[in-house]
Design an enzyme around this catalytic site. Sequence first.
Site, PDB file in Angstrom:
ATOM      1  N   ASP A  15     -50.581  17.505  19.525  1.00 43.25           N
ATOM      2  CA  ASP A  15     -50.045  18.476  20.462  1.00 43.25           C
ATOM      3  C   ASP A  15     -51.249  19.223  21.049  1.00 43.25           C
ATOM      4  O   ASP A  15     -52.237  19.275  20.588  1.00 43.25           O
ATOM      5  CB  ASP A  15     -48.986  19.452  20.002  1.00 43.25           C
ATOM      6  CG  ASP A  15     -48.660  20.425  21.153  1.00 43.25           C
ATOM      7  OD1 ASP A  15     -48.221  20.263  22.272  1.00 43.25           O
ATOM      8  OD2 ASP A  15     -48.760  21.678  20.575  1.00 43.25           O
ATOM      9  N   ASP A  17     -51.306  22.604  23.534  1.00 45.13           N
ATOM     10  CA  ASP A  17     -51.223  24.130  23.624  1.00 45.13           C
ATOM     11  C   ASP A  17     -50.600  24.556  22.106  1.00 45.13           C
ATOM     12  O   ASP A  17     -49.497  24.176  21.822  1.00 45.13           O
ATOM     13  CB  ASP A  17     -50.327  24.547  24.752  1.00 45.13           C
ATOM     14  CG  ASP A  17     -50.807  24.301  25.860  1.00 45.13           C
ATOM     15  OD1 ASP A  17     -51.984  24.699  26.342  1.00 45.13           O
ATOM     16  OD2 ASP A  17     -50.429  23.595  26.782  1.00 45.13           O
ATOM     17  N   ASP A 176     -47.579  22.304  16.762  1.00 44.92           N
ATOM     18  CA  ASP A 176     -47.233  23.828  16.257  1.00 44.92           C
ATOM     19  C   ASP A 176     -45.804  24.195  16.529  1.00 44.92           C
ATOM     20  O   ASP A 176     -45.537  25.612  16.162  1.00 44.92           O
ATOM     21  CB  ASP A 176     -48.234  24.866  17.014  1.00 44.92           C
ATOM     22  CG  ASP A 176     -47.899  25.015  18.395  1.00 44.92           C
ATOM     23  OD1 ASP A 176     -47.888  25.952  18.720  1.00 44.92           O
ATOM     24  OD2 ASP A 176     -47.899  23.737  19.161  1.00 44.92           O
TER      25      ASP A 176
END
Length: 226
Positions: A15, A17, A176
């Site tokens: 991922d 961001d 995250d």
Amino acid sequence: MSGATTGPLRLILFDVDGTLVDSQGTIVACMTEAFVAEGLEPPQRAAILSIVGLSLPQALAQLAATQTVPVQESLVAGYKRAYQAARLREGAAHSPLYPGARAALDALHAVPEYLLGVATGKSQRGLDALIEGHDLTMFVTRQVADHHPSKPHPSMILTAMSETGIPPADTVMIGDTTFDMEMGRAAGVTTIGVDWGYHAAAHLRADHMLSDFGALPDLLRRIWPD
């Protein structure tokens, strides 16, 4: 990728961001700007960060659930304008890499068996600008929101595996948010959660957790010992 391989190829998907780059300040500021431009009360910071990872239409459908679809669409457009302006104004500094990210990416890229990719809710334009700004040329597959259903649909990971010819057993998804982990589980790959991002680590339900980018190479060697 260079050099002869000594084992099966492995696909490592990131991922962006909240995992590779710390863009929360820009995201919150631009979302706030979009709501103010529509004469609406901006969401709280925690609410904005909770939707990071979703594609923008899905994110705004949650953040502005009481508004009409045209207003939600105006918010999407306003956010895009604000984000592009911030990117042009600040360059790569508006989304700095997390500590250790660059070294970890370079170390993994140096392993002939490892292929690196991204699966992100960012647009193609946004990802291209980030890659250029940070010189992140090591990603061989780049899946973005423009071409897929929003996370947690597994389309991004399934496409990355199809592009590279690598099966689920030899693929990991690193992220995250719960959206990243749910996407990874839906695609049948091993999930690695990071504890420095936008969703609480306790909620991720990842197969493995990472607290430091420096520990990633060793973790991958444990996942793939052969």
